[in-house]
Design a protein around this motif. Structure first.
Motif, PDB file in Angstrom:
ATOM      1  N   PRO A  93       0.799  -1.231   0.000  1.00  0.00           N
ATOM      2  CA  PRO A  93       0.000   0.000   0.000  1.00  0.00           C
ATOM      3  C   PRO A  93       0.833   1.283   0.000  1.00  0.00           C
ATOM      4  CG  PRO A  93      -0.001  -0.951   2.195  1.00  0.00           C
ATOM      5  CD  PRO A  93       0.809  -1.882   1.322  1.00  0.00           C
ATOM      6  N   SER A  94       1.692   1.426  -0.992  1.00  0.00           N
ATOM      7  CA  SER A  94       2.395   2.704  -1.201  1.00  0.00           C
ATOM      8  C   SER A  94       2.840   2.756  -2.643  1.00  0.00           C
ATOM      9  CB  SER A  94       3.615   2.851  -0.292  1.00  0.00           C
ATOM     10  OG  SER A  94       4.715   2.133  -0.813  1.00  0.00           O
ATOM     11  N   PRO A 125       9.074   3.148  -5.155  1.00  0.00           N
ATOM     12  CA  PRO A 125       9.932   2.721  -4.048  1.00  0.00           C
ATOM     13  C   PRO A 125       9.729   3.500  -2.745  1.00  0.00           C
ATOM     14  CG  PRO A 125      11.181   4.077  -5.554  1.00  0.00           C
ATOM     15  CD  PRO A 125       9.829   3.914  -6.165  1.00  0.00           C
ATOM     16  N   LYS A 126       8.726   4.397  -2.715  1.00  0.00           N
ATOM     17  CA  LYS A 126       8.480   5.099  -1.452  1.00  0.00           C
ATOM     18  C   LYS A 126       7.848   4.152  -0.436  1.00  0.00           C
ATOM     19  CE  LYS A 126       7.967   9.996  -1.994  1.00  0.00           C
ATOM     20  NZ  LYS A 126       7.070  11.139  -1.873  1.00  0.00           N
ATOM     21  N   TYR A 127       8.237   4.263   0.790  1.00  0.00           N
ATOM     22  CA  TYR A 127       7.613   3.613   1.935  1.00  0.00           C
ATOM     23  C   TYR A 127       7.479   2.089   1.846  1.00  0.00           C
ATOM     24  CZ  TYR A 127       6.377   8.506   2.138  1.00  0.00           C
ATOM     25  OH  TYR A 127       6.449   9.870   2.099  1.00  0.00           O
ATOM     26  N   PRO A 128       8.580   1.398   1.667  1.00  0.00           N
ATOM     27  CA  PRO A 128       8.521  -0.055   1.898  1.00  0.00           C
ATOM     28  C   PRO A 128       8.251  -0.297   3.386  1.00  0.00           C
ATOM     29  CG  PRO A 128      10.802   0.668   1.660  1.00  0.00           C
ATOM     30  CD  PRO A 128       9.939   1.873   1.376  1.00  0.00           C
ATOM     31  N   GLY A 129       7.835  -1.501   3.734  1.00  0.00           N
ATOM     32  CA  GLY A 129       7.620  -1.803   5.154  1.00  0.00           C
ATOM     33  C   GLY A 129       6.229  -1.417   5.625  1.00  0.00           C
ATOM     34  N   LEU A 130       6.145  -1.046   6.897  1.00  0.00           N
ATOM     35  CA  LEU A 130       4.841  -0.853   7.547  1.00  0.00           C
ATOM     36  C   LEU A 130       4.456   0.630   7.635  1.00  0.00           C
ATOM     37  CD1 LEU A 130       5.295  -3.464  10.440  1.00  0.00           C
ATOM     38  CD2 LEU A 130       4.033  -3.766   8.287  1.00  0.00           C
ATOM     39  N   ASN A 131       3.220   0.870   8.064  1.00  0.00           N
ATOM     40  CA  ASN A 131       2.703   2.228   8.348  1.00  0.00           C
ATOM     41  C   ASN A 131       2.862   3.178   7.162  1.00  0.00           C
ATOM     42  OD1 ASN A 131       2.144   1.416  11.041  1.00  0.00           O
ATOM     43  ND2 ASN A 131       4.302   1.717  11.542  1.00  0.00           N
ATOM     44  N   THR A 132       2.585   2.672   5.998  1.00  0.00           N
ATOM     45  CA  THR A 132       2.842   3.443   4.774  1.00  0.00           C
ATOM     46  C   THR A 132       2.000   4.720   4.710  1.00  0.00           C
ATOM     47  OG1 THR A 132       1.200   2.069   3.667  1.00  0.00           O
ATOM     48  CG2 THR A 132       3.512   1.427   3.432  1.00  0.00           C
ATOM     49  N   HIS A 133       0.729   4.612   5.088  1.00  0.00           N
ATOM     50  CA  HIS A 133      -0.162   5.774   4.931  1.00  0.00           C
ATOM     51  C   HIS A 133       0.208   6.881   5.913  1.00  0.00           C
ATOM     52  CE1 HIS A 133      -2.277   3.277   2.203  1.00  0.00           C
ATOM     53  NE2 HIS A 133      -2.652   2.422   3.138  1.00  0.00           N
ATOM     54  N   ALA A 134       0.485   6.509   7.151  1.00  0.00           N
ATOM     55  CA  ALA A 134       0.893   7.507   8.148  1.00  0.00           C
ATOM     56  C   ALA A 134       2.174   8.201   7.694  1.00  0.00           C
ATOM     57  CB  ALA A 134       1.101   6.826   9.505  1.00  0.00           C
ATOM     58  N   ARG A 135       3.074   7.450   7.119  1.00  0.00           N
ATOM     59  CA  ARG A 135       4.357   8.036   6.685  1.00  0.00           C
ATOM     60  C   ARG A 135       4.147   8.988   5.508  1.00  0.00           C
ATOM     61  NH1 ARG A 135       7.051   2.504   5.772  1.00  0.00           N
ATOM     62  NH2 ARG A 135       8.949   3.538   5.092  1.00  0.00           N
ATOM     63  N   ALA A 136       3.236   8.638   4.597  1.00  0.00           N
ATOM     64  CA  ALA A 136       2.970   9.520   3.453  1.00  0.00           C
ATOM     65  C   ALA A 136       2.331  10.830   3.923  1.00  0.00           C
ATOM     66  CB  ALA A 136       2.068   8.807   2.452  1.00  0.00           C
ATOM     67  N   ILE A 137       1.389  10.725   4.858  1.00  0.00           N
ATOM     68  CA  ILE A 137       0.723  11.933   5.383  1.00  0.00           C
ATOM     69  C   ILE A 137       1.741  12.782   6.132  1.00  0.00           C
ATOM     70  CG2 ILE A 137      -0.989  12.760   7.059  1.00  0.00           C
ATOM     71  CD1 ILE A 137      -2.680  10.225   6.280  1.00  0.00           C
ATOM     72  N   ASP A 168       3.086  14.393   1.611  1.00  0.00           N
ATOM     73  CA  ASP A 168       2.891  13.989   0.214  1.00  0.00           C
ATOM     74  C   ASP A 168       1.517  14.420  -0.278  1.00  0.00           C
ATOM     75  OD1 ASP A 168       5.321  12.807   0.532  1.00  0.00           O
ATOM     76  OD2 ASP A 168       4.616  10.733   0.260  1.00  0.00           O
ATOM     77  N   LYS A 169       1.421  14.680  -1.562  1.00  0.00           N
ATOM     78  CA  LYS A 169       0.133  15.072  -2.164  1.00  0.00           C
ATOM     79  C   LYS A 169      -0.612  13.861  -2.719  1.00  0.00           C
ATOM     80  CE  LYS A 169       0.376  19.524  -1.557  1.00  0.00           C
ATOM     81  NZ  LYS A 169       0.724  19.377  -0.124  1.00  0.00           N
ATOM     82  N   GLU A 170       0.100  12.766  -2.911  1.00  0.00           N
ATOM     83  CA  GLU A 170      -0.571  11.560  -3.405  1.00  0.00           C
ATOM     84  C   GLU A 170       0.019  10.317  -2.763  1.00  0.00           C
ATOM     85  OE1 GLU A 170      -0.198  11.225  -7.630  1.00  0.00           O
ATOM     86  OE2 GLU A 170       1.957  10.895  -7.517  1.00  0.00           O
ATOM     87  N   ALA A 171      -0.841   9.302  -2.757  1.00  0.00           N
ATOM     88  CA  ALA A 171      -0.438   7.995  -2.234  1.00  0.00           C
ATOM     89  C   ALA A 171      -0.921   6.966  -3.252  1.00  0.00           C
ATOM     90  CB  ALA A 171      -1.065   7.754  -0.867  1.00  0.00           C
ATOM     91  N   ALA A 210      -8.480   3.453   3.315  1.00  0.00           N
ATOM     92  CA  ALA A 210      -9.737   3.014   2.698  1.00  0.00           C
ATOM     93  C   ALA A 210      -9.776   3.427   1.227  1.00  0.00           C
ATOM     94  CB  ALA A 210     -10.916   3.615   3.447  1.00  0.00           C
ATOM     95  N   ARG A 211      -9.283   4.637   0.932  1.00  0.00           N
ATOM     96  CA  ARG A 211      -9.286   5.104  -0.463  1.00  0.00           C
ATOM     97  C   ARG A 211      -8.281   4.313  -1.301  1.00  0.00           C
ATOM     98  NH1 ARG A 211      -7.576  10.211  -0.227  1.00  0.00           N
ATOM     99  NH2 ARG A 211      -9.157  10.560   1.344  1.00  0.00           N
ATOM    100  N   VAL A 212      -7.147   4.000  -0.716  1.00  0.00           N
ATOM    101  CA  VAL A 212      -6.138   3.216  -1.448  1.00  0.00           C
ATOM    102  C   VAL A 212      -6.641   1.787  -1.678  1.00  0.00           C
ATOM    103  CG1 VAL A 212      -3.814   2.215  -1.315  1.00  0.00           C
ATOM    104  CG2 VAL A 212      -4.176   4.617  -0.683  1.00  0.00           C
ATOM    105  N   LEU A 213      -7.331   1.229  -0.681  1.00  0.00           N
ATOM    106  CA  LEU A 213      -7.792  -0.162  -0.800  1.00  0.00           C
ATOM    107  C   LEU A 213      -8.723  -0.341  -2.004  1.00  0.00           C
ATOM    108  CD1 LEU A 213      -7.536  -2.954   0.607  1.00  0.00           C
ATOM    109  CD2 LEU A 213      -9.621  -2.387   1.878  1.00  0.00           C
TER     110      LEU A 213
END
Ligand code: GAR
Length: 204
Positions: free
Chosen positions: A110-111, A114-126, A130-133, A168-171
């Motif tokens: 869910p990212s 190559p941005k945000y491998p691993g966990l907590n991807t959405h929290a890290r993007a916010i 970032d303007k998009e995920a 939820a939007r990414v899912l």
């Protein structure tokens, strides 16, 4: 016809979109849904569709990843899959496992790798402003979330988004992207695709 195993750890919504698509002229069929957690909600959903299910509980192999993966392999080998889709499978797989199934394992992450491998991807993007995920489907290699990207879908990050609203939007996009990539992959087409909100288009 390609044989596809799907590995899950949770509710299995991505697994359901994959198996839901594998009918009719689809080049693959689901042969096994395998979970590392006996309480994964996706197991009952798959069983209700008549798909064979199995559990290899990682907690039965404390601190012994090798033994866990040996059992995972044994169960998978009985299903004899051509393709293994990780769909919310939350265990890191060792190079030994990955090499055994090299070129046959896909993962959805869910990212926008190559941005945000691993966990907590959405929290890290916010957090990063970032303007998009979005989400990525990639081939699994020895590098965590680092294999060749086979498809991506993007969503805007909106003002006031929390990791839950963004997830939820990414899912929703995950559910479009993963079946589209699997279909092409099963046909032997590994060119990456980008899903736009309107239609999918090959990058090259
Ligand atoms: C999905 O959002 C998937 O991208 C993520 O777990 C969720 C599983 O949902 N996977 C990862 O974070 C892998 N590192 P699902 O069980 O409803 O498909």
């Amino acid at each position: 016809m390609k044989r596809c195993a799907v590995l899950i750890s949770g509710g299995g919504s991505n697994m359901m979109t994959l198996v839901g698509d594998m009918t009719g002229d689809h080049p693959a069929r689901p042969v096994l849904v395998l979970s590392n957690r006996p309480d994964a909600g996706g197991l009952a959903k798959a069983a209700a569709l008549g798909i064979p299910t199995a559990v290899v509980d990682h907690r039965d192999f404390p601190k012994d990843r090798e033994a866990f993966e040996a059992e995972l392999n044994a169960v998978l080998e009985r299903g004899d899959p051509d393709i293994i889709c990780l769909a919310g499978f939350m265990r890191v797989l060792t190079p030994v496992f990955v090499d055994r199934w090299a070129g046959r394992i896909l993962n959805i992450h869910p990212s926008l790798l190559p941005k945000y491998p691993g966990l907590n991807t959405h929290a890290r993007a916010i957090q990063a402003g970032d303007k998009e995920a979005g989400c990525s489907v990639h081939e699994v290699t020895d590098v965590l979330d680092g294999g060749p990207i086979l498809g991506q879908a993007r969503v805007p990050i909106l003002e006031g988004d929390t990791s839950e609203t963004l997830a939820a939007r990414v899912l929703i996009e995950e559910h479009r992207l993963y079946p589209a990539v699997l279909r092409r992959f099963a046909e032997g087409d590994r060119r990456p695709i980008v899903l736009s909100t309107a239609a999918e288009s090959p990058i090259n």
